[in-house]
Design a protein around this motif. Structure first.
Motif, PDB file in Angstrom:
ATOM      1  N   ASN A   1       0.828  -1.209   0.000  1.00 16.39           N
ATOM      2  CA  ASN A   1       0.000   0.000   0.000  1.00 16.39           C
ATOM      3  C   ASN A   1       0.868   1.266   0.000  1.00 16.39           C
ATOM      4  O   ASN A   1       0.378   2.354   0.236  1.00 16.39           O
ATOM      5  CB  ASN A   1      -0.978  -0.001   1.178  1.00 16.39           C
ATOM      6  CG  ASN A   1      -0.284  -0.075   2.524  1.00 16.39           C
ATOM      7  OD1 ASN A   1       0.911  -0.376   2.612  1.00 16.39           O
ATOM      8  ND2 ASN A   1      -1.018   0.196   3.583  1.00 16.39           N
ATOM      9  N   VAL A   2       2.154   1.067  -0.250  1.00 16.69           N
ATOM     10  CA  VAL A   2       3.144   2.147  -0.318  1.00 16.69           C
ATOM     11  C   VAL A   2       4.181   1.757  -1.375  1.00 16.69           C
ATOM     12  O   VAL A   2       4.235   0.596  -1.792  1.00 16.69           O
ATOM     13  CB  VAL A   2       3.844   2.359   1.056  1.00 16.69           C
ATOM     14  CG1 VAL A   2       2.894   2.946   2.079  1.00 16.69           C
ATOM     15  CG2 VAL A   2       4.439   1.072   1.570  1.00 16.69           C
ATOM     16  N   PRO A   3       5.039   2.694  -1.791  1.00 15.71           N
ATOM     17  CA  PRO A   3       6.073   2.339  -2.775  1.00 15.71           C
ATOM     18  C   PRO A   3       7.077   1.314  -2.217  1.00 15.71           C
ATOM     19  O   PRO A   3       7.288   1.226  -1.012  1.00 15.71           O
ATOM     20  CB  PRO A   3       6.770   3.674  -3.060  1.00 15.71           C
ATOM     21  CG  PRO A   3       5.800   4.727  -2.630  1.00 15.71           C
ATOM     22  CD  PRO A   3       5.013   4.128  -1.505  1.00 15.71           C
ATOM     23  N   ASP A   4       7.699   0.572  -3.110  1.00 15.70           N
ATOM     24  CA  ASP A   4       8.760  -0.358  -2.731  1.00 15.70           C
ATOM     25  C   ASP A   4       9.903   0.422  -2.095  1.00 15.70           C
ATOM     26  O   ASP A   4      10.107   1.606  -2.399  1.00 15.70           O
ATOM     27  CB  ASP A   4       9.298  -1.099  -3.962  1.00 15.70           C
ATOM     28  CG  ASP A   4       8.251  -1.978  -4.628  1.00 15.70           C
ATOM     29  OD1 ASP A   4       7.142  -2.123  -4.081  1.00 15.70           O
ATOM     30  OD2 ASP A   4       8.555  -2.528  -5.704  1.00 15.70           O
ATOM     31  N   THR A   5      10.669  -0.247  -1.235  1.00 17.78           N
ATOM     32  CA  THR A   5      11.816   0.401  -0.599  1.00 17.78           C
ATOM     33  C   THR A   5      12.802  -0.674  -0.156  1.00 17.78           C
ATOM     34  O   THR A   5      12.579  -1.862  -0.344  1.00 17.78           O
ATOM     35  CB  THR A   5      11.373   1.280   0.594  1.00 17.78           C
ATOM     36  OG1 THR A   5      12.470   2.094   1.011  1.00 17.78           O
ATOM     37  CG2 THR A   5      10.890   0.438   1.760  1.00 17.78           C
TER      38      THR A   5
ATOM     39  N   LEU B   1      14.849  -1.575   3.463  1.00 20.23           N
ATOM     40  CA  LEU B   1      14.860  -1.199   4.878  1.00 20.23           C
ATOM     41  C   LEU B   1      16.085  -0.358   5.215  1.00 20.23           C
ATOM     42  O   LEU B   1      15.996   0.598   5.987  1.00 20.23           O
ATOM     43  CB  LEU B   1      14.800  -2.461   5.757  1.00 20.23           C
ATOM     44  CG  LEU B   1      14.747  -2.234   7.261  1.00 20.23           C
ATOM     45  CD1 LEU B   1      13.508  -1.428   7.654  1.00 20.23           C
ATOM     46  CD2 LEU B   1      14.775  -3.563   8.006  1.00 20.23           C
ATOM     47  N   LYS B   2      17.217  -0.679   4.620  1.00 17.29           N
ATOM     48  CA  LYS B   2      18.463   0.049   4.890  1.00 17.29           C
ATOM     49  C   LYS B   2      18.336   1.533   4.538  1.00 17.29           C
ATOM     50  O   LYS B   2      18.929   2.384   5.195  1.00 17.29           O
ATOM     51  CB  LYS B   2      19.604  -0.600   4.112  1.00 17.29           C
ATOM     52  CG  LYS B   2      20.966   0.007   4.351  1.00 17.29           C
ATOM     53  CD  LYS B   2      22.069  -0.786   3.664  1.00 17.29           C
ATOM     54  CE  LYS B   2      21.932  -0.738   2.170  1.00 17.29           C
ATOM     55  NZ  LYS B   2      23.079  -1.343   1.468  1.00 17.29           N
ATOM     56  N   SER B   3      17.523   1.854   3.535  1.00 20.14           N
ATOM     57  CA  SER B   3      17.384   3.252   3.112  1.00 20.14           C
ATOM     58  C   SER B   3      16.654   4.096   4.155  1.00 20.14           C
ATOM     59  O   SER B   3      16.739   5.323   4.132  1.00 20.14           O
ATOM     60  CB  SER B   3      16.647   3.333   1.772  1.00 20.14           C
ATOM     61  OG  SER B   3      15.285   2.978   1.936  1.00 20.14           O
ATOM     62  N   LEU B   4      15.956   3.460   5.082  1.00 15.54           N
ATOM     63  CA  LEU B   4      15.248   4.204   6.131  1.00 15.54           C
ATOM     64  C   LEU B   4      16.154   4.530   7.315  1.00 15.54           C
ATOM     65  O   LEU B   4      15.821   5.382   8.132  1.00 15.54           O
ATOM     66  CB  LEU B   4      14.038   3.396   6.622  1.00 15.54           C
ATOM     67  CG  LEU B   4      12.999   3.059   5.554  1.00 15.54           C
ATOM     68  CD1 LEU B   4      11.917   2.161   6.145  1.00 15.54           C
ATOM     69  CD2 LEU B   4      12.407   4.310   4.953  1.00 15.54           C
ATOM     70  N   LYS B   5      17.278   3.859   7.407  1.00 14.70           N
ATOM     71  CA  LYS B   5      18.207   4.065   8.512  1.00 14.70           C
ATOM     72  C   LYS B   5      18.771   5.489   8.471  1.00 14.70           C
ATOM     73  O   LYS B   5      19.113   5.999   7.413  1.00 14.70           O
ATOM     74  CB  LYS B   5      19.352   3.045   8.410  1.00 14.70           C
ATOM     75  CG  LYS B   5      20.289   3.030   9.569  1.00 14.70           C
ATOM     76  CD  LYS B   5      21.304   1.900   9.402  1.00 14.70           C
ATOM     77  CE  LYS B   5      22.391   1.998  10.439  1.00 14.70           C
ATOM     78  NZ  LYS B   5      23.408   0.969  10.242  1.00 14.70           N
ATOM     79  N   GLY B   6      18.819   6.120   9.629  1.00 18.49           N
ATOM     80  CA  GLY B   6      19.419   7.441   9.731  1.00 18.49           C
ATOM     81  C   GLY B   6      18.441   8.590   9.793  1.00 18.49           C
ATOM     82  O   GLY B   6      18.810   9.696  10.165  1.00 18.49           O
ATOM     83  N   ASP B   7      17.186   8.368   9.421  1.00 17.68           N
ATOM     84  CA  ASP B   7      16.221   9.459   9.403  1.00 17.68           C
ATOM     85  C   ASP B   7      15.377   9.530  10.673  1.00 17.68           C
ATOM     86  O   ASP B   7      15.331  10.550  11.342  1.00 17.68           O
ATOM     87  CB  ASP B   7      15.294   9.337   8.189  1.00 17.68           C
ATOM     88  CG  ASP B   7      16.029   9.539   6.874  1.00 17.68           C
ATOM     89  OD1 ASP B   7      17.041  10.255   6.864  1.00 17.68           O
ATOM     90  OD2 ASP B   7      15.577   8.976   5.868  1.00 17.68           O
TER      91      ASP B   7
ATOM     92  N   ALA C   1      -1.496   1.619   7.673  1.00 22.62           N
ATOM     93  CA  ALA C   1      -0.074   1.549   8.020  1.00 22.62           C
ATOM     94  C   ALA C   1       0.673   0.847   6.884  1.00 22.62           C
ATOM     95  O   ALA C   1       0.126  -0.054   6.245  1.00 22.62           O
ATOM     96  CB  ALA C   1       0.116   0.806   9.342  1.00 22.62           C
ATOM     97  N   PRO C   2       1.922   1.246   6.608  1.00 21.29           N
ATOM     98  CA  PRO C   2       2.681   0.690   5.483  1.00 21.29           C
ATOM     99  C   PRO C   2       2.976  -0.805   5.641  1.00 21.29           C
ATOM    100  O   PRO C   2       3.577  -1.227   6.621  1.00 21.29           O
ATOM    101  CB  PRO C   2       3.987   1.480   5.506  1.00 21.29           C
ATOM    102  CG  PRO C   2       3.696   2.704   6.292  1.00 21.29           C
ATOM    103  CD  PRO C   2       2.648   2.320   7.281  1.00 21.29           C
ATOM    104  N   VAL C   3       2.537  -1.578   4.655  1.00 22.30           N
ATOM    105  CA  VAL C   3       2.734  -3.027   4.682  1.00 22.30           C
ATOM    106  C   VAL C   3       3.596  -3.445   3.492  1.00 22.30           C
ATOM    107  O   VAL C   3       3.406  -2.952   2.378  1.00 22.30           O
ATOM    108  CB  VAL C   3       1.378  -3.767   4.654  1.00 22.30           C
ATOM    109  CG1 VAL C   3       1.578  -5.264   4.545  1.00 22.30           C
ATOM    110  CG2 VAL C   3       0.580  -3.433   5.900  1.00 22.30           C
ATOM    111  N   TYR C   4       4.504  -4.362   3.767  1.00 25.03           N
ATOM    112  CA  TYR C   4       5.452  -4.829   2.762  1.00 25.03           C
ATOM    113  C   TYR C   4       5.529  -6.353   2.784  1.00 25.03           C
ATOM    114  O   TYR C   4       5.149  -6.995   3.762  1.00 25.03           O
ATOM    115  CB  TYR C   4       6.856  -4.293   3.064  1.00 25.03           C
ATOM    116  CG  TYR C   4       6.967  -2.802   3.123  1.00 25.03           C
ATOM    117  CD1 TYR C   4       7.289  -2.073   1.990  1.00 25.03           C
ATOM    118  CD2 TYR C   4       6.747  -2.122   4.317  1.00 25.03           C
ATOM    119  CE1 TYR C   4       7.398  -0.681   2.051  1.00 25.03           C
ATOM    120  CE2 TYR C   4       6.854  -0.732   4.379  1.00 25.03           C
ATOM    121  CZ  TYR C   4       7.180  -0.022   3.243  1.00 25.03           C
ATOM    122  OH  TYR C   4       7.285   1.332   3.288  1.00 25.03           O
ATOM    123  N   ILE C   5       6.083  -6.891   1.709  1.00 25.89           N
ATOM    124  CA  ILE C   5       6.494  -8.288   1.657  1.00 25.89           C
ATOM    125  C   ILE C   5       7.974  -8.277   1.318  1.00 25.89           C
ATOM    126  O   ILE C   5       8.397  -7.592   0.373  1.00 25.89           O
ATOM    127  CB  ILE C   5       5.678  -9.079   0.613  1.00 25.89           C
ATOM    128  CG1 ILE C   5       4.220  -9.192   1.078  1.00 25.89           C
ATOM    129  CG2 ILE C   5       6.292 -10.457   0.395  1.00 25.89           C
ATOM    130  CD1 ILE C   5       3.312  -9.951   0.141  1.00 25.89           C
TER     131      ILE C   5
END
Length: 183
Positions: free
Chosen positions: A59-63, A65-71, A129-133
């Protein structure tokens, strides 16, 4: 009457235990009262390789997890539609997400699940809430052993909180715990 006087404590204890088994929500409330936060794992710092997980957004763009680190802080939850305790904690997660989404990155990874079932569950309950596989393997340091498993990570990848059971994520103690790390 004499029997009742002698065994009143035993009767109270048995009644209390019965209530815990019959009403699981009572158990969660008591747990939050006496154990407001789960284990703080100060010694565990996830490396970039542990967080290098390609995530397909449902329900959100692909990403990654490492790219979220630091923010921001990262609320990382491993769950499945097949898991009753996982479904039980979703209303609290949704409320926490609605109140903290600007300050915390939420990553809810559906494990051992089918995309169609996850999307149906989200739509039926109006969860946003953002859900991923996960599209890549998880390292042993992050791979959950039980479901649900939730990690709260600081900006550097340190595990601040690890919960290996369902929890009321919208409780005052959880909000206070998160606020302590947002300062």
């Amino acid at each position: 009457m004499n029997f009742l006087k002698k065994n009143i404590l035993n009767i109270i204890v048995i009644a209390f235990i019965a209530v815990l088994f019959i009403f699981p929500g009572v158990k969660l409330k008591i747990k939050d009262m006496f154990f407001p936060v789960a284990v703080i794992e100060n010694a565990i710092m996830l490396e970039d390789s542990d967080m290098d997980i390609n995530l397909k957004g449902l329900n959100v763009p692909d990403t990654n997890l490492k790219s979220l680190k630091g923010d921001k802080l990262i609320f990382l939850n491993f769950w499945g539609t097949w898991c009753p305790p996982c479904r039980e904690e979703w209303p609290g997660i949704q409320k926490l997400f609605e109140s903290k989404k600007d300050k915390v990155d939420f990553v809810l990874i559906a494990m051992q699940d089918e995309e169609a079932k996850v999307l149906k569950f989200m739509a039926e309950n109006k969860y946003t809430a953002p859900v991923y596989i996960a599209q890549s393997p998880l390292s042993n340091r992050i791979l959950p052993k039980v479901f649900p498993t939730t990690l709260l990570l600081d900006k550097n990848g340190r595990i601040l909180l690890k919960e290996e059971s369902s929890k009321d994520w919208n409780s005052k103690s959880v909000h206070a715990f998160i606020e302590n790390f947002l300062k």
